[in-house]
Design a protein around this motif. Structure first.
Motif, PDB file in Angstrom:
ATOM      1  N   HIS A 226      43.448  47.735  38.637  1.00  0.00           N
ATOM      2  CA  HIS A 226      42.703  46.957  39.629  1.00  0.00           C
ATOM      3  C   HIS A 226      41.629  46.099  38.970  1.00  0.00           C
ATOM      4  CE1 HIS A 226      40.787  46.135  43.543  1.00  0.00           C
ATOM      5  NE2 HIS A 226      39.650  46.259  42.873  1.00  0.00           N
ATOM      6  N   ILE A 227      40.889  46.681  38.031  1.00  0.00           N
ATOM      7  CA  ILE A 227      39.805  45.942  37.375  1.00  0.00           C
ATOM      8  C   ILE A 227      40.369  44.806  36.537  1.00  0.00           C
ATOM      9  CG2 ILE A 227      37.945  46.126  35.662  1.00  0.00           C
ATOM     10  CD1 ILE A 227      37.472  48.987  36.698  1.00  0.00           C
ATOM     11  N   ARG A 228      41.479  45.038  35.849  1.00  0.00           N
ATOM     12  CA  ARG A 228      42.091  43.968  35.041  1.00  0.00           C
ATOM     13  C   ARG A 228      42.561  42.822  35.927  1.00  0.00           C
ATOM     14  NH1 ARG A 228      44.465  48.334  32.144  1.00  0.00           N
ATOM     15  NH2 ARG A 228      46.343  48.129  33.427  1.00  0.00           N
ATOM     16  N   GLN A 229      43.093  43.140  37.099  1.00  0.00           N
ATOM     17  CA  GLN A 229      43.668  42.107  37.963  1.00  0.00           C
ATOM     18  C   GLN A 229      42.628  41.392  38.816  1.00  0.00           C
ATOM     19  OE1 GLN A 229      46.918  43.541  40.338  1.00  0.00           O
ATOM     20  NE2 GLN A 229      47.384  41.513  41.195  1.00  0.00           N
ATOM     21  N   PHE A 230      41.644  42.150  39.337  1.00  0.00           N
ATOM     22  CA  PHE A 230      40.717  41.563  40.309  1.00  0.00           C
ATOM     23  C   PHE A 230      39.262  41.546  39.838  1.00  0.00           C
ATOM     24  CE2 PHE A 230      44.229  43.513  42.753  1.00  0.00           C
ATOM     25  CZ  PHE A 230      44.755  42.369  43.312  1.00  0.00           C
ATOM     26  N   GLY A 231      38.952  42.216  38.734  1.00  0.00           N
ATOM     27  CA  GLY A 231      37.573  42.243  38.261  1.00  0.00           C
ATOM     28  C   GLY A 231      36.679  43.018  39.212  1.00  0.00           C
ATOM     29  N   THR A 232      35.394  42.727  39.139  1.00  0.00           N
ATOM     30  CA  THR A 232      34.420  43.372  40.026  1.00  0.00           C
ATOM     31  C   THR A 232      33.506  42.311  40.619  1.00  0.00           C
ATOM     32  OG1 THR A 232      32.841  43.726  38.225  1.00  0.00           O
ATOM     33  CG2 THR A 232      34.434  45.487  38.650  1.00  0.00           C
ATOM     34  N   ALA A 233      32.786  42.684  41.669  1.00  0.00           N
ATOM     35  CA  ALA A 233      31.809  41.774  42.272  1.00  0.00           C
ATOM     36  C   ALA A 233      30.589  41.654  41.353  1.00  0.00           C
ATOM     37  CB  ALA A 233      31.397  42.289  43.639  1.00  0.00           C
ATOM     38  N   ALA A 234      29.674  40.758  41.714  1.00  0.00           N
ATOM     39  CA  ALA A 234      28.481  40.550  40.889  1.00  0.00           C
ATOM     40  C   ALA A 234      27.649  41.812  40.749  1.00  0.00           C
ATOM     41  CB  ALA A 234      27.638  39.423  41.487  1.00  0.00           C
ATOM     42  N   ASP A 235      27.669  42.666  41.787  1.00  0.00           N
ATOM     43  CA  ASP A 235      26.901  43.917  41.735  1.00  0.00           C
ATOM     44  C   ASP A 235      27.720  45.082  41.192  1.00  0.00           C
ATOM     45  OD1 ASP A 235      28.644  44.283  43.803  1.00  0.00           O
ATOM     46  OD2 ASP A 235      27.133  44.729  45.334  1.00  0.00           O
ATOM     47  N   GLY A 236      28.930  44.789  40.709  1.00  0.00           N
ATOM     48  CA  GLY A 236      29.757  45.825  40.111  1.00  0.00           C
ATOM     49  C   GLY A 236      30.728  46.506  41.056  1.00  0.00           C
ATOM     50  N   ARG A 237      30.686  46.171  42.341  1.00  0.00           N
ATOM     51  CA  ARG A 237      31.587  46.822  43.303  1.00  0.00           C
ATOM     52  C   ARG A 237      33.046  46.517  42.958  1.00  0.00           C
ATOM     53  NH1 ARG A 237      31.287  44.759  48.284  1.00  0.00           N
ATOM     54  NH2 ARG A 237      29.934  43.064  47.608  1.00  0.00           N
ATOM     55  N   LEU A 238      33.889  47.536  43.138  1.00  0.00           N
ATOM     56  CA  LEU A 238      35.304  47.389  42.783  1.00  0.00           C
ATOM     57  C   LEU A 238      36.117  46.700  43.873  1.00  0.00           C
ATOM     58  CD1 LEU A 238      36.116  50.881  41.209  1.00  0.00           C
ATOM     59  CD2 LEU A 238      35.263  48.826  40.088  1.00  0.00           C
ATOM     60  N   PHE A 239      35.811  47.044  45.120  1.00  0.00           N
ATOM     61  CA  PHE A 239      36.673  46.611  46.218  1.00  0.00           C
ATOM     62  C   PHE A 239      35.945  45.614  47.114  1.00  0.00           C
ATOM     63  CE2 PHE A 239      37.794  51.120  45.250  1.00  0.00           C
ATOM     64  CZ  PHE A 239      38.954  50.826  44.541  1.00  0.00           C
ATOM     65  N   THR A 240      36.444  44.396  47.144  1.00  0.00           N
ATOM     66  CA  THR A 240      35.848  43.338  47.949  1.00  0.00           C
ATOM     67  C   THR A 240      36.945  42.638  48.746  1.00  0.00           C
ATOM     68  OG1 THR A 240      36.107  41.702  46.174  1.00  0.00           O
ATOM     69  CG2 THR A 240      34.044  42.955  46.229  1.00  0.00           C
ATOM     70  N   GLY A 241      36.524  41.754  49.638  1.00  0.00           N
ATOM     71  CA  GLY A 241      37.480  40.942  50.370  1.00  0.00           C
ATOM     72  C   GLY A 241      38.043  39.855  49.486  1.00  0.00           C
ATOM     73  N   GLU A 242      38.903  39.024  50.057  1.00  0.00           N
ATOM     74  CA  GLU A 242      39.542  37.970  49.273  1.00  0.00           C
ATOM     75  C   GLU A 242      38.541  36.928  48.782  1.00  0.00           C
ATOM     76  OE1 GLU A 242      43.420  36.432  50.607  1.00  0.00           O
ATOM     77  OE2 GLU A 242      43.214  37.840  52.275  1.00  0.00           O
ATOM     78  N   ARG A 243      37.529  36.660  49.583  1.00  0.00           N
ATOM     79  CA  ARG A 243      36.504  35.726  49.140  1.00  0.00           C
ATOM     80  C   ARG A 243      35.624  36.396  48.098  1.00  0.00           C
ATOM     81  NH1 ARG A 243      34.543  33.318  55.020  1.00  0.00           N
ATOM     82  NH2 ARG A 243      36.576  32.483  55.652  1.00  0.00           N
ATOM     83  N   ASN A 244      35.166  35.623  47.167  1.00  0.00           N
ATOM     84  CA  ASN A 244      34.428  36.159  46.028  1.00  0.00           C
ATOM     85  C   ASN A 244      33.183  36.926  46.461  1.00  0.00           C
ATOM     86  OD1 ASN A 244      33.726  36.588  43.332  1.00  0.00           O
ATOM     87  ND2 ASN A 244      32.480  34.731  43.268  1.00  0.00           N
TER      88      ASN A 244
END
Length: 457
Positions: free
Chosen positions: A344-362
């Motif tokens: 998951h991290i390789r494919q989608f990265g993380t949010a600016a605060d480090g969260r793993l799971f976000t919506g489609e928008r950045n």
């Protein structure tokens, strides 16, 4: 109750907390200091003005309560609607956003059962919106309202029974009955009825505290609540093959499915609650490249709706369930989940605060509706129509039930499972100790062996 004319009203004080601001009106009656807190400066100023006006009119004040005689008399005939608003305001600063919403839903049901007349009553849907989204929402009540909402609230205030009416069993019993039935006439789940009854009882206790009732009449009423079922429905617990098949199906659901596989994996392989998985960030992970790792869970973000949170976000950032703020728990991360999280991290990265799971928008928070839709589509793809109609893995939360049941049936000590799942051992064995599919057959074979039957073949 003794009265006096020795009254002194002080300036309003403002207390600035981390999330909320409280305005306190302070005054002395016969040397005894009284204080009343309000959410807005306008409400505080209005209350202070009433005290000052009563003092200037030469009105007597009650020494014990600190209220003018006229105000005290008004409180003893307070309507249920006004009491419910006061109760919401009292609970609001310290309540979680989901609790605020639940309180509003319960009090809306109670209030609609305490109308004195149907003459001129607005539409039922409008009344529920006026109560549930405005009157019983402290942060919105004083905002500008649509004319229809304002009109509905005026009608409600004029046509709601006084609090004292609840002392009459003929009034109280229909109120309790109303808590058990949905709008479509079907019964609520017993757990919902139990929760709403507790909210009603707490509100009535608040009325006793304010001397609007001499005692809580609910315990003395001969009324039987629906029996609450605490145990998880065994039919909802998926076995490992079913769970893995569903996770694979989630990955094929476009467009959000691929970014949710690891999310659902956290629910199944680590027994996280959905609100815990949503809050999971990279700093919570302690993972090798392969094999067993650990997840440190320290925050939950339950979905409540932006109308109920202090931040204006849809999710309320809270401490873990049944834990003090700052407490955490450590959960083992099996190799299969380790691989899912790395992928998951390789494919989608993380949010600016480090969260793993976000919506489609950045960086967008993960919407609850996105989670539910992906799961429903995966079930429809994997299961036949007959199975879809059953409770099997009916909600994402059922993955957590399956995880805990798997651990227990695999022989993991109950104390350890309770620690991983964030439960007491008592609650764990009461709710989650359910057998997987096929376990019943194995148990029957053991019974046959004990009775002396030899296995066929």
């Amino acid at each position: 109750m003794s009265t006096t004319y020795d009254v002194r009203v002080y300036k309003t004080e403002t207390y600035q907390g981390k999330k909320t601001t409280t305005h306190y009106v302070r005054w002395k009656v016969a040397g005894k200091l009284h204080r009343e807190g309000f959410r807005t400066a306008a409400l505080a100023d209005s209350f202070r003005s009433e005290l000052v006006s009563a003092s200037r009119r030469g009105e007597a004040f009650h020494v014990d309560t600190g209220r003018p005689v006229s105000m005290q008399r008004e409180e003893h005939t307070m309507s249920w609607f006004r009491l419910a608003c006061a109760f919401v305001d009292m609970k609001w600063p310290r309540a979680a956003a989901t609790t605020r919403r639940t309180n509003a839903e319960a009090l809306t049901t109670v209030t609609t059962a305490l109308f004195t007349t149907a003459k001129g009553k607005p539409d039922d849907k409008l009344i529920r919106a006026a109560l549930g989204r405005w009157a019983f929402n402290t942060s919105r009540r004083d905002q500008d309202k649509p004319d229809a909402i304002a009109g509905a609230l005026r009608w409600i205030e004029r046509n709601t029974r006084p609090v004292s009416a609840l002392a009459d069993p003929e009034v109280l019993r229909p109120v309790l009955d109303a808590l058990t039935v949905r709008l479509d006439g079907k019964p609520y789940a017993p757990s919902v009825v139990s929760r709403r009854r507790k909210i009603l009882s707490t509100t009535v206790e608040y009325a006793v505290e304010r001397k609007l009732l001499t005692k809580n009449p609910i315990p003395a009423l001969k009324w039987t609540a629906p029996r609450t079922v605490h145990a998880v429905d065994r039919r909802s617990v998926a076995n490992p093959v079913q769970a893995r098949t569903l996770l694979a199906a989630v990955g094929t659901q476009q467009r959000s499915g691929p970014r949710l596989v690891a999310f659902f994996g956290c629910l199944y392989f680590a027994a996280l609650r959905p609100e815990e998985a949503v809050a999971l960030a990279k700093h919570n992970l302690s993972l090798p490249e392969k094999g067993w790792g650990e997840l440190t869970i320290d925050t939950a973000e339950p979905h409540a709706g932006k109308e109920w949170t202090d931040s204006g976000a849809n999710r309320d950032r809270r401490q873990l369930k049944q834990r003090a703020r700052g407490e955490s728990r450590t959960v083992p991360c099996p190799p299969e989940l380790t691989a899912l999280l790395h992928s998951h991290i390789r494919q989608f990265g993380t949010a600016a605060d480090g969260r793993l799971f976000t919506g489609e928008r950045n960086g967008q928070e993960l919407p609850k509706l996105t989670i539910v839709r992906a799961w429903q589509r995966a079930r429809a793809e994997v299961f036949t129509q007959e199975v879809v109609a059953t409770p099997l893995a009916g909600t994402p939360y059922d993955l957590r039930h399956a995880a805990v049941s798997t651990w227990l049936n695999g022989g993991v000590p109950a104390v350890t499972v309770a620690e991983w799942a964030g439960h007491s051992v008592e609650v764990l064995l009461k709710i989650y100790a359910k057998c997987l599919d096929g376990e019943a057959a194995a148990v029957r074979q053991r019974v046959e062996a004990a009775l002396g039957h030899r296995p066929s073949g």
